[in-house]
Design a protein around this motif. Structure first.
Motif, PDB file in Angstrom:
ATOM      1  N   ALA A  53      87.365  17.109 -10.572  1.00  0.00           N
ATOM      2  CA  ALA A  53      88.092  17.003 -11.840  1.00  0.00           C
ATOM      3  C   ALA A  53      87.126  16.810 -13.008  1.00  0.00           C
ATOM      4  O   ALA A  53      87.429  17.210 -14.140  1.00  0.00           O
ATOM      5  CB  ALA A  53      89.088  15.857 -11.771  1.00  0.00           C
ATOM      6  N   ASP A  54      85.981  16.217 -12.750  1.00  0.00           N
ATOM      7  CA  ASP A  54      84.998  16.034 -13.816  1.00  0.00           C
ATOM      8  C   ASP A  54      84.432  17.370 -14.302  1.00  0.00           C
ATOM      9  O   ASP A  54      83.882  17.444 -15.394  1.00  0.00           O
ATOM     10  CB  ASP A  54      83.851  15.143 -13.333  1.00  0.00           C
ATOM     11  N   TRP A  55      84.552  18.403 -13.492  1.00  0.00           N
ATOM     12  CA  TRP A  55      83.995  19.704 -13.846  1.00  0.00           C
ATOM     13  C   TRP A  55      85.013  20.630 -14.484  1.00  0.00           C
ATOM     14  O   TRP A  55      84.678  21.756 -14.867  1.00  0.00           O
ATOM     15  CB  TRP A  55      83.419  20.372 -12.595  1.00  0.00           C
ATOM     16  N   VAL A  56      86.269  20.210 -14.627  1.00  0.00           N
ATOM     17  CA  VAL A  56      87.309  21.106 -15.142  1.00  0.00           C
ATOM     18  C   VAL A  56      87.031  21.500 -16.589  1.00  0.00           C
ATOM     19  O   VAL A  56      87.030  22.685 -16.937  1.00  0.00           O
ATOM     20  CB  VAL A  56      88.706  20.455 -14.998  1.00  0.00           C
ATOM     21  N   ARG A  57      86.799  20.551 -17.446  1.00  0.00           N
ATOM     22  CA  ARG A  57      86.601  20.855 -18.871  1.00  0.00           C
ATOM     23  C   ARG A  57      85.364  21.732 -19.112  1.00  0.00           C
ATOM     24  O   ARG A  57      85.453  22.737 -19.815  1.00  0.00           O
ATOM     25  CB  ARG A  57      86.534  19.566 -19.681  1.00  0.00           C
ATOM     26  N   PRO A  58      84.188  21.402 -18.540  1.00  0.00           N
ATOM     27  CA  PRO A  58      83.045  22.291 -18.765  1.00  0.00           C
ATOM     28  C   PRO A  58      83.257  23.698 -18.198  1.00  0.00           C
ATOM     29  O   PRO A  58      82.827  24.683 -18.788  1.00  0.00           O
ATOM     30  CB  PRO A  58      81.878  21.595 -18.049  1.00  0.00           C
ATOM     31  N   THR A  59      83.953  23.788 -17.066  1.00  0.00           N
ATOM     32  CA  THR A  59      84.186  25.099 -16.467  1.00  0.00           C
ATOM     33  C   THR A  59      85.111  25.935 -17.340  1.00  0.00           C
ATOM     34  O   THR A  59      84.863  27.132 -17.567  1.00  0.00           O
ATOM     35  CB  THR A  59      84.798  24.941 -15.061  1.00  0.00           C
ATOM     36  N   LEU A  60      86.177  25.327 -17.848  1.00  0.00           N
ATOM     37  CA  LEU A  60      87.084  26.069 -18.729  1.00  0.00           C
ATOM     38  C   LEU A  60      86.402  26.456 -20.037  1.00  0.00           C
ATOM     39  O   LEU A  60      86.645  27.540 -20.576  1.00  0.00           O
ATOM     40  CB  LEU A  60      88.338  25.242 -18.994  1.00  0.00           C
ATOM     41  N   SER A  61      85.551  25.595 -20.550  1.00  0.00           N
ATOM     42  CA  SER A  61      84.815  25.931 -21.774  1.00  0.00           C
ATOM     43  C   SER A  61      83.902  27.125 -21.542  1.00  0.00           C
ATOM     44  O   SER A  61      83.839  28.045 -22.371  1.00  0.00           O
ATOM     45  CB  SER A  61      83.994  24.731 -22.239  1.00  0.00           C
ATOM     46  N   ALA A  62      83.191  27.127 -20.432  1.00  0.00           N
ATOM     47  CA  ALA A  62      82.297  28.247 -20.127  1.00  0.00           C
ATOM     48  C   ALA A  62      83.091  29.532 -19.930  1.00  0.00           C
ATOM     49  O   ALA A  62      82.674  30.605 -20.383  1.00  0.00           O
ATOM     50  CB  ALA A  62      81.471  27.935 -18.877  1.00  0.00           C
ATOM     51  N   ALA A  63      84.251  29.429 -19.278  1.00  0.00           N
ATOM     52  CA  ALA A  63      85.084  30.623 -19.076  1.00  0.00           C
ATOM     53  C   ALA A  63      85.597  31.162 -20.412  1.00  0.00           C
ATOM     54  O   ALA A  63      85.655  32.384 -20.615  1.00  0.00           O
ATOM     55  CB  ALA A  63      86.248  30.290 -18.155  1.00  0.00           C
ATOM     56  N   ALA A  64      85.956  30.278 -21.332  1.00  0.00           N
ATOM     57  CA  ALA A  64      86.429  30.717 -22.639  1.00  0.00           C
ATOM     58  C   ALA A  64      85.314  31.413 -23.424  1.00  0.00           C
ATOM     59  O   ALA A  64      85.548  32.443 -24.073  1.00  0.00           O
ATOM     60  CB  ALA A  64      86.967  29.525 -23.425  1.00  0.00           C
ATOM     61  N   VAL A  65      84.118  30.881 -23.353  1.00  0.00           N
ATOM     62  CA  VAL A  65      82.983  31.508 -24.049  1.00  0.00           C
ATOM     63  C   VAL A  65      82.700  32.883 -23.457  1.00  0.00           C
ATOM     64  O   VAL A  65      82.466  33.854 -24.182  1.00  0.00           O
ATOM     65  CB  VAL A  65      81.740  30.597 -23.981  1.00  0.00           C
ATOM     66  N   MET A  66      82.737  32.974 -22.141  1.00  0.00           N
ATOM     67  CA  MET A  66      82.483  34.267 -21.499  1.00  0.00           C
ATOM     68  C   MET A  66      83.568  35.277 -21.842  1.00  0.00           C
ATOM     69  O   MET A  66      83.275  36.458 -22.075  1.00  0.00           O
ATOM     70  CB  MET A  66      82.361  34.086 -19.984  1.00  0.00           C
ATOM     71  N   ALA A  67      84.827  34.841 -21.884  1.00  0.00           N
ATOM     72  CA  ALA A  67      85.919  35.747 -22.240  1.00  0.00           C
ATOM     73  C   ALA A  67      85.797  36.210 -23.686  1.00  0.00           C
ATOM     74  O   ALA A  67      86.010  37.391 -23.993  1.00  0.00           O
ATOM     75  CB  ALA A  67      87.260  35.056 -22.012  1.00  0.00           C
ATOM     76  N   ALA A  68      85.437  35.308 -24.580  1.00  0.00           N
ATOM     77  CA  ALA A  68      85.267  35.684 -25.988  1.00  0.00           C
ATOM     78  C   ALA A  68      84.110  36.665 -26.152  1.00  0.00           C
ATOM     79  O   ALA A  68      84.205  37.642 -26.910  1.00  0.00           O
ATOM     80  CB  ALA A  68      85.032  34.436 -26.838  1.00  0.00           C
ATOM     81  N   GLY A  71      85.232  40.029 -24.804  1.00  0.00           N
ATOM     82  CA  GLY A  71      86.152  40.657 -25.748  1.00  0.00           C
ATOM     83  C   GLY A  71      85.433  41.233 -26.941  1.00  0.00           C
ATOM     84  O   GLY A  71      85.726  42.351 -27.383  1.00  0.00           O
ATOM     85  N   ALA A  72      84.485  40.482 -27.488  1.00  0.00           N
ATOM     86  CA  ALA A  72      83.709  40.983 -28.622  1.00  0.00           C
ATOM     87  C   ALA A  72      82.903  42.211 -28.230  1.00  0.00           C
ATOM     88  O   ALA A  72      82.794  43.172 -28.999  1.00  0.00           O
ATOM     89  CB  ALA A  72      82.791  39.887 -29.151  1.00  0.00           C
ATOM     90  N   PHE A  73      82.352  42.199 -27.035  1.00  0.00           N
ATOM     91  CA  PHE A  73      81.582  43.352 -26.562  1.00  0.00           C
ATOM     92  C   PHE A  73      82.476  44.581 -26.431  1.00  0.00           C
ATOM     93  O   PHE A  73      82.092  45.686 -26.810  1.00  0.00           O
ATOM     94  CB  PHE A  73      80.913  43.022 -25.227  1.00  0.00           C
ATOM     95  N   LEU A  74      83.668  44.384 -25.886  1.00  0.00           N
ATOM     96  CA  LEU A  74      84.576  45.520 -25.722  1.00  0.00           C
ATOM     97  C   LEU A  74      85.064  46.050 -27.061  1.00  0.00           C
ATOM     98  O   LEU A  74      85.253  47.261 -27.232  1.00  0.00           O
ATOM     99  CB  LEU A  74      85.765  45.120 -24.852  1.00  0.00           C
ATOM    100  N   LEU A  75      85.279  45.171 -28.027  1.00  0.00           N
ATOM    101  CA  LEU A  75      85.756  45.616 -29.333  1.00  0.00           C
ATOM    102  C   LEU A  75      84.679  46.314 -30.146  1.00  0.00           C
ATOM    103  O   LEU A  75      84.975  47.203 -30.941  1.00  0.00           O
ATOM    104  CB  LEU A  75      86.318  44.425 -30.114  1.00  0.00           C
ATOM    105  N   THR A  76      83.439  45.899 -29.986  1.00  0.00           N
ATOM    106  CA  THR A  76      82.352  46.485 -30.780  1.00  0.00           C
ATOM    107  C   THR A  76      81.530  47.488 -29.991  1.00  0.00           C
ATOM    108  O   THR A  76      80.519  47.954 -30.474  1.00  0.00           O
ATOM    109  CB  THR A  76      81.414  45.398 -31.304  1.00  0.00           C
ATOM    110  N   GLY A  77      81.962  47.820 -28.773  1.00  0.00           N
ATOM    111  CA  GLY A  77      81.224  48.768 -27.937  1.00  0.00           C
ATOM    112  C   GLY A  77      81.222  50.153 -28.529  1.00  0.00           C
ATOM    113  O   GLY A  77      81.967  50.482 -29.455  1.00  0.00           O
ATOM    114  N   THR A  78      80.387  51.011 -27.973  1.00  0.00           N
ATOM    115  CA  THR A  78      80.299  52.383 -28.461  1.00  0.00           C
ATOM    116  C   THR A  78      81.550  53.156 -28.077  1.00  0.00           C
ATOM    117  O   THR A  78      82.223  52.849 -27.102  1.00  0.00           O
ATOM    118  CB  THR A  78      79.058  53.081 -27.882  1.00  0.00           C
ATOM    119  N   ASP A  79      81.834  54.184 -28.841  1.00  0.00           N
ATOM    120  CA  ASP A  79      83.003  55.017 -28.596  1.00  0.00           C
ATOM    121  C   ASP A  79      82.757  55.866 -27.353  1.00  0.00           C
ATOM    122  O   ASP A  79      81.672  56.421 -27.164  1.00  0.00           O
ATOM    123  CB  ASP A  79      83.253  55.914 -29.809  1.00  0.00           C
TER     124      ASP A  79
END
Length: 121
Positions: A53-68, A71-79
């Protein structure tokens, strides 16, 4: 410089000459720590779920950063309609060699000779 030049006398730190004072000091520290030690004794033993349970918050934070980031990579990727050159052509091979590699076919002897003679000129 000799090691003993800076020697300090540590005899005043020796507790054996004044054992009563030493025991009073230890008893005072123990009495001051008693409430905290009692609080810790009442806590449940940390099980595997508490440790995870001590690892839940850091793990979710890392997952959110990776998802963001993804997402940014997919939105700004080449056509995808851009000019798609093959990897072998980008590496500097001739177009005939690149076409053989992309088609996954073996060239004939004549094709290899023509490519070799074209590269030599």
């Amino acid at each position: 410089m000799n090691f003993e030049d800076g020697f300090r006398d540590t005899a005043p730190l020796d507790p054996s000459p004044d054992t009563e004072r030493w025991e009073r000091m230890v008893a005072g520290i123990t009495a001051a720590a008693a409430p905290e030690l009692a609080r810790r004794a009442r806590l449940p033993a940390p099980g595997m779920m508490m440790l995870l349970a001590d690892w839940v918050r850091p793990t979710l934070s890392a997952a959110a950063v990776m998802a963001a980031t993804a997402g940014a990579f997919l939105l700004t990727g080449t056509d995808s309609t851009a000019d798609a050159t093959s990897l072998t052509a980008q590496m500097g091979y001739s177009t005939s060699v690149a076409s053989w590699v992309d088609a996954e076919s073996a060239p004939s002897v004549e094709e290899m000779v023509l490519d070799w003679e074209g590269a030599a000129q």
